[in-house]
Design an enzyme around this catalytic site. Structure first.
Site, PDB file in Angstrom:
ATOM      1  N   SER A  87     -10.063  -9.822 -41.413  1.00 47.19           N
ATOM      2  CA  SER A  87      -9.943  -8.580 -40.918  1.00 47.19           C
ATOM      3  C   SER A  87      -8.977  -9.158 -39.748  1.00 47.19           C
ATOM      4  O   SER A  87      -8.308  -8.156 -38.859  1.00 47.19           O
ATOM      5  CB  SER A  87     -10.807  -7.595 -40.450  1.00 47.19           C
ATOM      6  OG  SER A  87     -11.865  -8.414 -39.355  1.00 47.19           O
ATOM      7  N   THR A 207     -11.468  -5.408 -37.891  1.00 43.92           N
ATOM      8  CA  THR A 207     -10.649  -5.709 -36.464  1.00 43.92           C
ATOM      9  C   THR A 207     -11.694  -6.306 -35.709  1.00 43.92           C
ATOM     10  O   THR A 207     -12.976  -6.102 -36.064  1.00 43.92           O
ATOM     11  CB  THR A 207     -10.273  -4.452 -35.945  1.00 43.92           C
ATOM     12  OG1 THR A 207      -9.193  -3.877 -36.787  1.00 43.92           O
ATOM     13  CG2 THR A 207      -9.646  -4.632 -34.447  1.00 43.92           C
ATOM     14  N   THR A 225      -6.172  -7.739 -34.809  1.00 43.15           N
ATOM     15  CA  THR A 225      -6.637  -7.188 -36.002  1.00 43.15           C
ATOM     16  C   THR A 225      -5.214  -7.834 -37.068  1.00 43.15           C
ATOM     17  O   THR A 225      -4.267  -7.864 -36.612  1.00 43.15           O
ATOM     18  CB  THR A 225      -6.664  -5.707 -36.215  1.00 43.15           C
ATOM     19  OG1 THR A 225      -7.355  -5.461 -37.343  1.00 43.15           O
ATOM     20  CG2 THR A 225      -5.426  -5.096 -36.082  1.00 43.15           C
ATOM     21  N   ARG A 235       3.688  -1.054 -41.104  1.00 37.71           N
ATOM     22  CA  ARG A 235       2.782  -0.435 -40.540  1.00 37.71           C
ATOM     23  C   ARG A 235       1.995  -0.980 -39.332  1.00 37.71           C
ATOM     24  O   ARG A 235       1.664  -1.869 -39.448  1.00 37.71           O
ATOM     25  CB  ARG A 235       1.600   0.031 -41.626  1.00 37.71           C
ATOM     26  CG  ARG A 235       0.658   0.877 -41.285  1.00 37.71           C
ATOM     27  CD  ARG A 235      -0.802   0.149 -40.720  1.00 37.71           C
ATOM     28  NE  ARG A 235      -1.908   1.028 -40.442  1.00 37.71           N
ATOM     29  CZ  ARG A 235      -2.850   0.743 -40.116  1.00 37.71           C
ATOM     30  NH1 ARG A 235      -3.034  -0.473 -39.832  1.00 37.71           N
ATOM     31  NH2 ARG A 235      -3.956   1.467 -39.953  1.00 37.71           N
ATOM     32  N   THR A 258     -12.653   0.072 -33.656  1.00 35.37           N
ATOM     33  CA  THR A 258     -12.022  -0.339 -35.118  1.00 35.37           C
ATOM     34  C   THR A 258     -12.182   0.602 -35.936  1.00 35.37           C
ATOM     35  O   THR A 258     -13.081   1.675 -35.701  1.00 35.37           O
ATOM     36  CB  THR A 258     -13.012  -1.543 -35.292  1.00 35.37           C
ATOM     37  OG1 THR A 258     -14.445  -1.081 -35.430  1.00 35.37           O
ATOM     38  CG2 THR A 258     -12.944  -2.604 -34.489  1.00 35.37           C
ATOM     39  N   GLY A 259     -11.710   0.490 -37.228  1.00 30.63           N
ATOM     40  CA  GLY A 259     -11.881   1.695 -38.205  1.00 30.63           C
ATOM     41  C   GLY A 259     -10.542   2.366 -38.468  1.00 30.63           C
ATOM     42  O   GLY A 259      -9.495   1.527 -38.121  1.00 30.63           O
TER      43      GLY A 259
HETATM   44  N1  ASP Z   1      -7.965  -0.099 -36.568  1.00 27.26           N
HETATM   45  C1  ASP Z   1      -7.278  -1.050 -37.515  1.00 27.26           C
HETATM   46  C2  ASP Z   1      -6.188  -0.542 -37.917  1.00 27.26           C
HETATM   47  O1  ASP Z   1      -6.186   0.746 -38.250  1.00 27.26           O
HETATM   48  C3  ASP Z   1      -8.298  -1.544 -38.592  1.00 27.26           C
HETATM   49  C4  ASP Z   1      -9.633  -1.674 -38.386  1.00 27.26           C
HETATM   50  O2  ASP Z   1     -10.099  -1.799 -37.280  1.00 27.26           O
HETATM   51  O3  ASP Z   1     -10.565  -1.557 -39.472  1.00 27.26           O
HETATM   52  O4  ASP Z   1      -5.150  -1.412 -38.118  1.00 27.26           O
END
Ligand code: ASP
Length: 355
Positions: A87, A207, A225, A235, A258-259
């Protein structure tokens, strides 16, 4: 090659599949753990659950007098360099073309300066490049080719970040993406329908965020990340956006996330967590309140039959006085923390309980 419409459909399929595992048991927002945090001490650092070694390293460095941002960046570099964490950094999962594109941001409390890079290719430590954007430019955010040229001007070496394992994971996703393309999985791969939903089951977030407070109450934060796996090239998620994936105010505290970055971008979550702490909320309660806001704003296509978000989003926060907290929309998430009691994983608070 998928067009943007394909991606949108695929995302829905993935999220619906993810929700399948989440919605079996109803839950009440009041189920969140109301326990007060333990007595606060400094230094302290919090991170996403993949950051246990990172917070331990950050703590050691702060204890020896290192600036909290430098300590946090040194901590997350462990994960950026780890080929087994798919990640972040080296070994991160690539975009839909099979190219690793990294996002990162840093923020330094004592100076209130920030730096960030987005869609950076071929440099394994984007957090260190983000710190240089903060220190050696009059800008906050560099993207793509310009970010790469800036990194190379400062002596960073280009390298292939796509490991064989990450490439195989990407290939597996690509081969199952749809029935409209020329890619075929091997016949002995276990079969199953080649549907977009199947492909998107491999579509993961990940992340590392790390926020640190030193013994004097100075604060630094970093988020780094490889972003949403198999994303559309170019993106950019929340991680490199100050106020979304990271925010630090040396008078108050720091927050990161994160997320699902898109949800976070739409709600300026990290900034809001810090502002709620400024207004008197504990780090954990501030995270929960922002997640309620995120849940309220979720698009209908991203809600389950009970109206709850089908995605995950974690927030992490530290207050200047050493209190800390974390929350996710769904139960079952841990976060890393280190203080005088040592480095450990703790359960995050949550809005909704899953099975
Ligand atoms: N927040 C990160 C993103 O959208 C990905 C993640 O944290 O899983 O790029």
């Amino acid at each position: 090659m998928s067009d943007p419409i394909d991606i949108s459909l695929s995302r829905r399929g993935f999220l619906a599949a993810a929700a399948g595992g989440l919605i079996a048991s109803a839950a009440d927002p009041a189920a969140a753990d109301p326990a007060p945090p333990a007595a606060a001490t400094r230094p302290v650092a919090v991170a996403s659950a993949n950051g246990l070694a990172s917070v331990a390293r950050a703590f050691e460095l702060m204890r020896d007098g290192t600036d909290p941002l430098d300590a946090a960046v040194a901590g997350v570099a462990i994960v950026e360099d780890d080929p087994n964490d798919h990640s972040v950094g080296f070994g991160g999962l690539p975009n839909e073309d099979g190219v690793v594109e990294l996002d990162a941001s840093v923020m330094h409390g004592p100076t209130h300066k920030a730096g960030a890079v987005a869609a950076l290719r071929n440099i394994r430590n984007p957090s260190k490049v983000a710190r240089l954007v903060m220190q050696r430019t009059d800008h906050v955010l560099l993207v793509g080719e310009g970010a790469l040229r800036f990194a190379k001007a400062h002596g960073f070496k280009e390298e292939e970040l796509l490991t064989d394992e990450a490439r195989r994971m990407w290939l597996r996703w690509k081969e199952r993406l749809s029935e409209d393309d020329d890619w075929l999985p091997p016949e002995d791969s276990g079969g199953g329908p080649r549907t977009r939903a199947k492909g998107r089951q491999d579509h993961v977030y990940g992340t590392i965020n790390c926020c640190a407070v030193d013994a004097a109450g100075n604060i630094g934060g970093v988020t780094t990340t490889s972003g949403l796996a198999y994303k559309i090239p170019g993106r950019v998620g929340d991680s490199p956006i100050i106020g979304a994936g990271l925010y630090v105010d040396n008078a108050v505290g720091a927050a990161g996330s994160t997320g699902r970055g898109e949800a976070n971008l739409q709600n300026c979550s990290s900034f809001l967590v810090v502002e709620l702490m400024r207004a008197g909320k504990s780090p954990q309660d501030a995270c929960l309140e922002v997640l309620r806001r995120v849940a309220d704003h979720a698009e209908p296509r991203l809600r389950d039959s009970k109206g709850r978000p089908t995605f995950g989003l974690s927030l992490y926060a530290v207050a200047k006085d050493g209190r800390y907290g974390s929350a996710n929309i769904w139960s079952g998430t841990k976060f890393a923390v280190v203080d005088a009691a040592g480095a450990r994983l703790e359960e995050a608070a949550f809005l909704y309980k899953k099975d």
